[in-house]
Design an enzyme around this catalytic site. Structure first.
Site, PDB file in Angstrom:
ATOM      1  N   HIS A 108     -26.800  34.292  62.409  1.00  0.00           N
ATOM      2  CA  HIS A 108     -25.428  34.095  62.861  1.00  0.00           C
ATOM      3  C   HIS A 108     -25.399  33.498  64.267  1.00  0.00           C
ATOM      4  O   HIS A 108     -25.390  34.231  65.253  1.00  0.00           O
ATOM      5  CB  HIS A 108     -24.687  35.436  62.853  1.00  0.00           C
ATOM      6  N   HIS A 345     -20.300  30.805  61.716  1.00  0.00           N
ATOM      7  CA  HIS A 345     -20.426  32.265  61.822  1.00  0.00           C
ATOM      8  C   HIS A 345     -21.787  32.764  61.359  1.00  0.00           C
ATOM      9  O   HIS A 345     -22.482  33.441  62.101  1.00  0.00           O
ATOM     10  CB  HIS A 345     -19.321  32.956  61.011  1.00  0.00           C
ATOM     11  N   GLU A 493     -13.095  61.517  60.103  1.00  0.00           N
ATOM     12  CA  GLU A 493     -14.454  61.815  59.670  1.00  0.00           C
ATOM     13  C   GLU A 493     -15.419  60.671  60.000  1.00  0.00           C
ATOM     14  O   GLU A 493     -16.541  60.894  60.463  1.00  0.00           O
ATOM     15  CB  GLU A 493     -14.486  62.104  58.167  1.00  0.00           C
ATOM     16  N   HIS A 556     -10.704  67.752  46.189  1.00  0.00           N
ATOM     17  CA  HIS A 556     -11.435  68.441  47.251  1.00  0.00           C
ATOM     18  C   HIS A 556     -12.774  69.016  46.794  1.00  0.00           C
ATOM     19  O   HIS A 556     -13.513  69.548  47.609  1.00  0.00           O
ATOM     20  CB  HIS A 556     -10.568  69.567  47.835  1.00  0.00           C
TER      21      HIS A 556
END
Lengths: 747, 747
Positions: A108, A345, A493, A556
């Site tokens: 890149h 890129h 999280e 859950h």
């Protein structure tokens, strides 16, 4: 619409006093003042108090060491010649990237070409590091969150004199066995702090690095000595900005007021699919203001070197907020036909365009050539880095004299050496100890360890009272109480995991733990994988580890999660059954500093089982009870976690009927795999094919343990919402099922 | 600091004209005008053109149907008595939640108590739906993103007359087999649109629902007929707001200008760990302004019913942006001792506090009681819903007359019926067809299918040109071109997955696909799991599926991912080997509307293998070549995806040496598992234990297929950065390794 109105644009070279940030005290970090000082050379440096308000300059084109007392005696003026030098240096970075990608025909080039100016300024003018000791504790940390642009960092490490990136390493970019892999990897390349590439991880790691600095500074700095004192710099791109993890981590950085975190947002308007207009039209500036950051816009990131310097100066002056410096650049700057397009890129420019770029930027040199003036200019970083470290070492010696205890503790955090006998602090249990959920037993372990492990800190993603992760002897790590150790991550999280990776990789002695419900590892799996790959010894405290959580239902209830982590390399998946095993799991987790651990813990109460032990856990799988002889049981019952109890119960019944039954706790497949063949045979003798495993999760993978004649009892569907006992019964996770399976094998 | 200055606060009942939003045309959605009209009763409704600018009222306490032409002839005045009625209704909702949680002794009463006012206003005054046909196509969609507060939605569905939530269902909340599980589940409870609970998913699903509406409206609406025309409403809490996925999806919603998406942010300042001050101090308002949303603040969400109504009115008037209505509420409103505390979030109040709350709110009734006036008031929704649907059906009949083709297509999208012979469009290949990467073959399939499947739409997370997902006959779905089908998700994998879940669950005929590198399923795993659980038939196009991607290195190379999805319930993990298998994988994926599919596709070129077929893929595992007879090969070589070629090569060598070798393609474990025992035996005869599998991924789980005497060749460590061929060789993923393993078994 509100986007531009509230944006702070810094285009002036003159440092502004930002009175509204409220900090007026002259402290160790109040080190940005009068511009005009000149480049220091190491040889001429004397020692001077760092508290001098004029001791350094950022924002001029001169580099003066900021935090150290090392100061210039000799003065070197950076005039027009120096601008040429700076441009040569920047073009060297660009062409090292171009040439390495071209040779590999992979990589890149676009980002390094656009970000070379900020890269140069950071590594040559601003950052403090020691190339010959990349692990020097008090170094500034740099994270290339846009990790695909790794040639930028490799070029900088090469120029700065790191041994990890010699010319031959640049030439073997992305090749087998090289130290210059396709994305920055801390475990391959000394000088790289964390492993990036998966977008958004790096900025979140950087939040962890900055958190660690703020925490350690608060614990160890003294009014007369700032022994912990560094910045964390990041470069992130549009891709990182789009990722949710970045928003999570940056919201926390703002909340915590991480003033020494300075992030450069490479605003180049191009991502892989083309112009960012097709998918990314939000106002990043406004969002970051909402997140509580100080925002600066450098409009000309391509050649506005002074703008970049001024922005850094301004960022450092803002002490109570992290700073986002939006640097508008041109991706592939210098390439006449490919700049500002997605084609630059992620692909080599191609020979023709490389030539055109050489012409365009006036670069007559061969591939990988570093001009002499640039080489000479950068050569000072090796001696300067050595001096910086030496100076800090001297400072530490002074500190040690005055603050013996603190110095010893800090030393252990820097070395990672655990206090002798630390594991004696772990609680042990007998079958008479009260039944308890392993999440509660986990809290007992955490609190016991907090007393003996100075580097233990962590918390939960807004489930502290469910995950049972609070350290009772400490308060909350917050903006104004950074010395505390309970970290409140909020419901973030993914950010939490990546922040913990940053903490773990800041210093070997830091042992971060983090927690949520086991099923929500799905939210943070990308960060957990980076823990495993980058050898970050994070402890993942994952409670509510099965249908045993009951009424919350299938959203859950983890089913496939144990298997999914057993399949992941370099991670320990531990599922303890009771108090002794939970203590054992923590012992293993703490000892495995280069391998993260996941502890799957129950919501529900479990009895303390006879036969469990810390030592057993260390072997991964072991016998907890056996009435057979000669290593020839009629049947082996294997359980993990909350189902070990069921195996034990089934064994009791079968033994009443005269069977020779062995019960094996299989707390960690990975640890068992590492045992000797003899040990494995002593636990699971090849001759005994009658094996029944039980685990409240998928049976996927269990054939390896029970064999093709064995039987794995588990759940290969999603769970259900009901009281836990009912679900166990309906799904057949029962002693009766184990007994029936065993009997079917025994004939 | 900029947080409050730019906030739009709507507290007035009078609708403001928001001239700066630029829309001044009187269209079908320009339906918010004069307040003061009164509650329509169905019986009195006549038919009137919906284009009348005074045809409806939102923002008064009266409910008048908005989109339908059904209008009130009879006028019913809501005076003081009506306020009492509204409060009774709101308290009914609160106590149904309180009582159900109390009876279950499990659940989350806090949110329903705080959000009952907005819930009441939405379901009783604003939303259009038909309780007796929860799947009526043109219904308003509602998503409770804060899914733990599901008793709010169950109470509303109950009052509105949905058969799914009768009194006995409320009484069996969170019990085995009930239709009222612990979190909202679309597959359990008709009337629930999507499955929520894992935070942030719901708001992202809602973005998908609103995208689907905007897309279908653009494709099917006519100047004289808005046949697709509904709103999407969401309630999300602080937890959702903290999750990165929410930011990703909301950034896209702003980018796409989803004006008919109206999100209520339950701003109650409490999350599980306590006050949000401990972890969440960002300015949500400022962030959403940055994301391009219209933001309104309702300061009194507890009793400010008119504020809520006015906010909805204002939100509807803003047609080019989604709206966030921040509603400041008190969690557990009404509970004298637990309101405004975390203790009311996720636990039953307890008998004593329930009594105190009854006293405090003046609620003398028995548990689960719905007062007569409330019952009577809500009873109109059943006939009204039937009339709404009937009216829409009549409209559709008109539409069908004028626009036959469009009507037929829309019908198929509504029913989910696939066009006859659609699968004939899939390309097939012969061994002479050119070698190609399965990612390219996937693009051929997608483009072939786009011609015959009106519901196929999707895109990539900024990797369209790597994942090869562009539909060439279509343009980009964008704010001003919503009729197009290429969706540009940006680098937002998690949001992408959840948005696709919303699209899939909007209408049975919509078939969303989405794409990224296979390793980055880690970023979106929580959304993929919800696809599987909620029966959303999303097609996940996952390219760069192994070390075969080469130089990008271990951060980008999946190892454990195939195993991790094979372990997940209700999902198809497909790894095709060539063109025919890729076509077969798409056939399976399209047919499995209630089970998501993941296609793992190669970056590297692969040959078209003799023996592969679409029909073979449908069986999951099948023989592609065999020189044995009597179902007794000497050895069975098993491969998947890019390694099937290696198995075939190894077989050629072994056959040259006179061995009877069978080669099995094992493209989908799940599909093979579903075949008859006889078929399985015909492919993998029990008597043949000499089996060698090869797959460039973890060997975890392969014991099930190769047996304890077989050998699984794979990679049980992280990958490396180098050209692909080199990595394969170094890791021993070679025909030589297969041959050696086979020979070791053959003796």
């Amino acid at each position: 619409m509100a986007a531009s109105s509230s944006l702070t644009v810094s285009q002036s070279l003159v440092g502004r006093t930002r009175a509204h940030h409220g900090s007026t005290t002259t402290t160790h970090s109040d080190r940005l003042s009068l511009p005009g000082f000149s480049l220091s050379t190491l040889a001429g440096r004397g020692i001077k108090s760092s508290s001098s308000p004029s001791s350094l300059v950022v924002g001029s084109r001169k580099r003066v060491n900021s935090r150290s007392a090392v100061r210039a005696a000799a003065v070197e003026t950076l005039d027009k010649t120096d601008t040429t030098l700076v441009e040569n240096s920047i073009n060297t970075i660009r062409f090292l990237a171009i040439d390495a990608v071209e040779k590999a025909n992979s990589g890149h080039p676009g980002l390094p070409m656009g970000c070379a100016p900020m890269g140069h300024i950071l590594y040559d003018e601003v950052m403090e590091y020691n190339p010959k000791n990349p692990k020097w504790f008090n170094r500034d940390r740099f994270v290339l969150s846009a990790g695909h642009g790794c040639m930028l960092q490799y070029a900088l490490l090469h120029l700065a004199g790191y041994d990890s990136v010699k010319e031959e390493d640049l030439k073997s970019f992305r090749q087998w066995g090289s130290q210059t892999p396709g994305h920055p990897e801390n475990f391959e390349t000394p000088g790289v702090e964390v492993t990036t590439g998966p977008l958004g991880q790096g900025i979140a790691n950087a939040v962890g690095l900055a958190l660690a600095e703020k925490h350690l500074a608060a614990r160890f700095n003294k009014p007369d000595c700032d022994i912990v004192d560094h910045y964390t710099y990041v470069i992130l791109g549009d891709g990182c900005q789009m990722e949710g993890i970045a928003n999570e981590a940056c919201s926390l950085a703002g909340h915590w007021g991480l003033g020494k975190l300075i992030a450069f947002y490479d605003d180049n308007h191009i991502s892989i699919d083309g112009d960012t207009d097709i998918a990314f039209t939000e106002s990043v500036d406004t969002r970051f203001e909402g997140l509580g950051w100080h925002v600066i816009w450098v409009k000309n990131g391509n050649t506005g070197y002074d703008e970049i310097r001024a922005a850094i100066k301004e960022a450092k002056a803002v002490k109570d907020k992290p700073t986002l410096i939006k640097v508008t650049t041109t991706i592939g700057y210098g390439s006449p036909n490919k700049a500002n397009s997605y084609s630059v890129h992620g692909s080599a420019l191609g020979a023709k365009e490389v030539d055109a770029t050489r012409k365009n930027l006036g670069w007559p040199y061969e591939p990988f050539h570093v001009p002499e003036d640039v080489k000479k200019h950068w050569s000072r970083h090796v001696p300067e880095g050595a001096a910086l470290e030496a100076e800090w070492n001297a400072k530490f010696a002074e500190y040690e004299k005055k603050y013996k205890e603190e110095a010893a503790e800090l030393k252990s955090l820097i070395s990672g050496e655990l206090p002798a006998g630390w594991d004696k602090a772990l609680p042990t249990y007998t079958p008479e100890s009260p039944a308890d959920a392993t999440r509660n037993l986990s809290q007992q372990c955490l609190n016991a360890l907090a007393k003996v492990l100075p580097g233990l800190l962590g918390g939960s993603a807004d489930l502290a009272s469910s995950n049972m992760t609070l350290l009772k002897m400490y308060g909350d790590f917050q903006k104004d109480t950074p010395e505390e150790r309970n970290v409140r991550f909020g419901v973030r999280e993914h950010g939490m995991g990546a922040i913990c990776n940053g903490i773990a990789l800041h210093s070997p002695g830091l042992i971060p733990y983090c927690a949520t419900f086991f099923v929500f590892t799905d939210y943070m799996r990308a960060a957990i994988r980076i823990s495993a790959l980058s050898e970050a010894g994070v402890i993942y405290v994952m409670t509510h580890d099965s249908i045993g959580l009951g009424e919350d239902g299938p959203t859950h209830q983890p089913i496939e999660h144990l298997a999914s982590f057993r399949a992941m390399p370099n991670i320990l998946m531990l599922r303890p059954a009771d108090g002794n095993e939970t203590a054992g799991a923590y012992k293993v987790a703490v000892l495995n500093k280069k391998r993260p651990s996941i502890l799957a813990l129950s919501r529900q109460k479990l009895p303390q089982l006879p036969g469990t032990s810390i030592e057993g856990v260390e072997k991964g799988g072991y016998i907890i009870s056996d009435n057979s002889s000669g290593n020839k049981p009629d049947v082996i019952l294997i359980g993990t976690g909350s189902e070990l109890e069921i195996s034990a119960k089934a064994a009791d019944e079968l033994r009443k009927e005269g069977k020779a039954v062995r019960v094996v706790s299989f707390v960690s497949w990975e640890l068992f795999d590492e045992q000797s063949d003899a040990y494995k045979e002593s636990v699971l003798p090849a001759a005994v094919s009658a094996r029944v495993s039980i685990e409240a999760g998928t049976t996927f993978g269990w054939e390896k343990i029970v064999g093709s004649k064995g039987k794995a009892i588990g759940i290969d569907r999603f769970g259900a919402s009901a009281p836990a006992g009912k679900i166990y019964k309906e799904f057949g996770i029962t002693a009766e099922a184990v007994i029936a399976a065993a009997k079917s094998m025994l004939g």
